[in-house]
Write an enzyme that holds these catalytic residues in place. Structure first.
Site, short mmCIF file in Angstrom:
data_model
loop_
_atom_site.label_atom_id
_atom_site.label_comp_id
_atom_site.label_asym_id
_atom_site.label_seq_id
_atom_site.Cartn_x
_atom_site.Cartn_y
_atom_site.Cartn_z
N ASP A 130 39.73 34.54 57.61
CA ASP A 130 41.11 33.93 58.00
C ASP A 130 42.12 35.58 57.32
O ASP A 130 42.15 35.77 56.25
CB ASP A 130 41.21 32.97 56.73
CG ASP A 130 42.15 32.06 57.93
OD1 ASP A 130 43.27 33.01 58.18
OD2 ASP A 130 42.65 30.98 58.25
N HIS B 81 36.61 25.12 64.71
CA HIS B 81 36.39 25.34 63.19
C HIS B 81 36.59 25.11 61.59
O HIS B 81 37.33 24.22 61.60
CB HIS B 81 37.22 26.80 62.73
CG HIS B 81 39.02 26.94 62.91
ND1 HIS B 81 39.16 27.54 63.80
CD2 HIS B 81 40.32 26.85 62.25
CE1 HIS B 81 40.91 26.27 63.71
NE2 HIS B 81 40.71 26.66 62.81
P1 AMP Z 1 43.66 25.80 62.15
O1 AMP Z 1 43.73 25.80 63.59
O2 AMP Z 1 45.79 24.83 61.88
O3 AMP Z 1 43.37 25.27 61.56
O4 AMP Z 1 44.69 27.55 61.78
C1 AMP Z 1 43.88 28.80 62.44
C2 AMP Z 1 43.18 29.33 61.54
O5 AMP Z 1 43.01 30.91 61.49
C3 AMP Z 1 44.82 30.10 60.38
O6 AMP Z 1 44.61 30.00 59.19
C4 AMP Z 1 45.19 31.70 61.17
O7 AMP Z 1 45.70 32.05 59.69
C5 AMP Z 1 43.76 31.69 61.17
N1 AMP Z 1 42.98 33.06 62.04
C6 AMP Z 1 44.18 32.99 63.12
N2 AMP Z 1 43.59 34.27 63.83
C7 AMP Z 1 42.64 35.17 63.22
C8 AMP Z 1 42.29 35.62 62.99
N3 AMP Z 1 42.35 36.99 64.40
N4 AMP Z 1 41.82 36.20 62.53
C9 AMP Z 1 41.90 35.89 61.14
N5 AMP Z 1 42.31 34.48 60.99
C10 AMP Z 1 42.93 34.15 62.23
#
Ligand code: AMP
Length: 130
Positions: free
Chosen positions: A29, A93
């Site tokens: 993340d 995820h």
């Molecule tokens: P949620 O949908 O609320 O579970 O949050 C989405 C998660 O994905 C968050 O913790 C973000 O930091 C993470 N995230 C979003 N874009 C990316 C990326 N390009 N690479 C890695 N993590 C990501």
């Protein structure tokens, strides 16, 4: 349009990969709650985790279990916590977060700011344990 996570799987957007198999992909993340905070996703694009087929959600957890064990070996912690939110990215995820205490799972906590070198090092450390 493909989700940002599908674009990561396709290699169009970079990620700090931890593990993958035919069906699933694990990567760090980018806004980690702790060093080792990893996301596990199905390569098949489905928004809501509970819309996955039974076999798919079961296999996703077997894959997440391997990753969680590797995280714990690389970053000693009490347990690796698992959380599903999905409010930001519409691609199913699982968050895996090494926990030293319950408050490490608070998604309202400030996130760690890590350098690309640190992310790379963390991913390699976990991959080595798989
Ligand atoms: P949620 O949908 O609320 O579970 O949050 C989405 C998660 O994905 C968050 O913790 C973000 O930091 C993470 N995230 C979003 N874009 C990316 C990326 N390009 N690479 C890695 N993590 C990501």
């Amino acid at each position: 349009m493909a989700t940002i996570f599908s674009r990561i799987v396709a290699g169009e957007i970079p990620s700090y990969k931890v593990a993958e198999n035919e069906q699933f992909y694990a990567f760090l993340d980018i806004n980690p709650l702790a060093k080792g905070h990893t996301l596990v996703i199905p390569k098949r694009e489905v928004d809501y985790i509970f819309d996955l087929e039974d076999e798919e959600i079961a296999a996703m957890h077997v894959f997440a279990k391997k990753v969680a064990k590797a995280i714990k070996a690389a970053f000693p912690c009490i347990k690796v916590g698992e959380a599903v939110l999905g409010l930001e990215v519409p691609h199913a995820h699982i968050h895996l977060v090494p926990m030293q205490s319950e408050k490490d799972m608070l998604f309202t906590n400030p996130k760690l700011k890590l350098t690309p070198e640190e992310f790379k090092e963390i991913a390699e450390k976990i991959t080595k344990e798989i």
